[in-house]
Design a protein around this motif. Structure first.
Motif, mmCIF file in Angstrom:
data_model
loop_
_atom_site.group_PDB
_atom_site.id
_atom_site.type_symbol
_atom_site.label_atom_id
_atom_site.label_comp_id
_atom_site.label_asym_id
_atom_site.label_seq_id
_atom_site.Cartn_x
_atom_site.Cartn_y
_atom_site.Cartn_z
ATOM 1 N N PHE A 1 -4.666 10.473 0.295
ATOM 2 C CA PHE A 1 -4.009 9.548 1.218
ATOM 3 C C PHE A 1 -2.894 10.307 1.921
ATOM 4 C CE2 PHE A 1 -2.974 8.642 -3.279
ATOM 5 C CZ PHE A 1 -1.798 9.382 -3.355
ATOM 6 N N SER B 1 -2.852 1.970 7.513
ATOM 7 C CA SER B 1 -3.422 0.776 6.887
ATOM 8 C C SER B 1 -4.384 0.024 7.801
ATOM 9 C CB SER B 1 -2.295 -0.176 6.452
ATOM 10 O OG SER B 1 -1.428 0.450 5.532
ATOM 11 N N GLN C 1 -10.379 5.147 5.752
ATOM 12 C CA GLN C 1 -9.127 5.877 5.899
ATOM 13 C C GLN C 1 -9.135 7.151 5.058
ATOM 14 O OE1 GLN C 1 -6.646 5.525 7.971
ATOM 15 N NE2 GLN C 1 -5.515 7.239 7.095
ATOM 16 N N ARG C 2 -9.637 7.060 3.827
ATOM 17 C CA ARG C 2 -9.676 8.241 2.963
ATOM 18 C C ARG C 2 -10.663 9.275 3.501
ATOM 19 N NH1 ARG C 2 -8.173 7.568 -3.258
ATOM 20 N NH2 ARG C 2 -6.414 6.154 -3.017
ATOM 21 N N ASN D 1 -6.140 1.475 -3.511
ATOM 22 C CA ASN D 1 -5.402 0.617 -2.584
ATOM 23 C C ASN D 1 -4.193 1.306 -1.952
ATOM 24 O OD1 ASN D 1 -7.036 -1.731 -3.054
ATOM 25 N ND2 ASN D 1 -5.995 -1.988 -5.026
ATOM 26 N N ALA E 1 0.805 -1.215 0.000
ATOM 27 C CA ALA E 1 0.000 0.000 0.000
ATOM 28 C C ALA E 1 0.839 1.267 0.000
ATOM 29 C CB ALA E 1 -0.924 0.003 1.218
ATOM 30 N N ASP F 1 -10.182 0.191 6.836
ATOM 31 C CA ASP F 1 -10.429 -0.090 5.423
ATOM 32 C C ASP F 1 -10.191 1.172 4.606
ATOM 33 O OD1 ASP F 1 -13.210 1.244 4.616
ATOM 34 O OD2 ASP F 1 -13.407 0.458 6.655
ATOM 35 N N GLY F 2 -9.952 0.990 3.316
ATOM 36 C CA GLY F 2 -9.541 2.094 2.463
ATOM 37 C C GLY F 2 -10.512 3.250 2.431
ATOM 38 N N ARG G 1 -2.159 3.737 0.401
ATOM 39 C CA ARG G 1 -2.367 4.365 1.706
ATOM 40 C C ARG G 1 -1.317 5.421 2.037
ATOM 41 N NH1 ARG G 1 -5.835 1.471 4.920
ATOM 42 N NH2 ARG G 1 -7.140 0.126 3.627
#
Length: 252
Positions: free
Chosen positions: A97, A196, A203-204, A48, A13, A199-200, A50
């Motif tokens: 990110f 990480s 996180q975003r 995907n 990532a 989940d993506g 990060r």
């Protein structure tokens, strides 16, 4: 994406972009700016990803805008190049990110602006920062810098041409951490684990919500920054002002 001026390495990532012009102090040539912009734009479309890490090969992180061929530049070509630098800085600043800049050695001008555009800004070992653009009439990265360090410090550094050492950069907020090179691998691994954990999508969303507390980065804020840069760079005599600044620096 890899090339002579930029080396990219993907590890899960994490995407690591290394400025690879060590013999030129990693100065931002047209080719390097284009490669960086393309890499950041592509990364921003990767759900995907990060963490984006930006570092510099050799003794310095980035010594700023490459002026090694100034004799063959014109006011118009310089305006075009500076505009592309501002668009690169906006792309880094708006990345969805975490972005991590690793500064060491000299971090100058557009290189210091690139450092300031990142979410995490680490000094590895020691580094010094200068913002010489104002000396030849350029307004680049000013609002982003003032947001990080406050208006008084930004004004002092830009107007006075001060060399900002690592300790001052850390206290002021320009840098978020200062670590020894021996600790870099472990500290970067810890940051990767942190960004990480969720989940993506979550996180975003968190990244966007936290970043919303900074200066607005949307179309209005970016347009204002770009307009300030263009107005300053479009003033006739840019090339001559830069040449005069460089001549004065050589006499010191």
């Amino acid at each position: 994406m890899s090339g002579p001026d930029l080396v990219a390495a993907r590890d899960g990532a994490v995407l690591h972009l290394q400025l690879n012009r060590a013999d030129k102090g990693n100065a931002l040539s047209s080719t390097l700016v284009t490669a960086l912009t393309d890499a950041v734009d592509k990364a921003s479309q990767d759900a995907n990803l990060r963490l984006l890490v930006i570092s510099g090969a050799g003794r310095h992180f980035c010594t700023g805008f490459d002026l090694s061929d100034l004799d063959n530049e014109t006011d118009d070509s310089l305006l075009s190049r500076f505009t592309r630098v501002e668009l690169l800085l906006q792309a880094v600043h708006a990345a969805p990110f975490t972005t991590l800049a690793l500064a060491h050695g000299r971090t100058t001008g557009a290189g210091a602006d690139l450092f300031a555009a990142c979410t995490e800004r680490w000094i590895v070992g020691d580094a010094s920062f200068t913002f010489p653009g104002a000396a030849f009439g350029l307004v680049l990265g000013t609002a982003r810098l003032a947001t990080l360090v406050g208006a008084p410090s930004a004004a002092s550094w830009l107007q006075g041409g001060a060399v900002v050492d690592g300790a001052t950069a850390l206290v002021s907020g320009l840098a978020t951490r200062q670590i020894e090179s021996s600790a870099l691998v472990a500290e970067q691994a810890a940051l990767t684990a942190r960004v990480s954990r969720l989940d993506g999508a979550t996180q975003r969303a968190i990244h966007a919500a936290i970043d919303a507390t900074r200066r607005p980065r949307g179309e209005a804020g970016d347009a204002e920054d770009l307009a300030r840069l263009v107005r300053s760079a479009a003033r006739p005599g840019l090339r001559d002002r830069i040449a005069a600044y460089r001549a004065a620096q050589r006499k010191r």
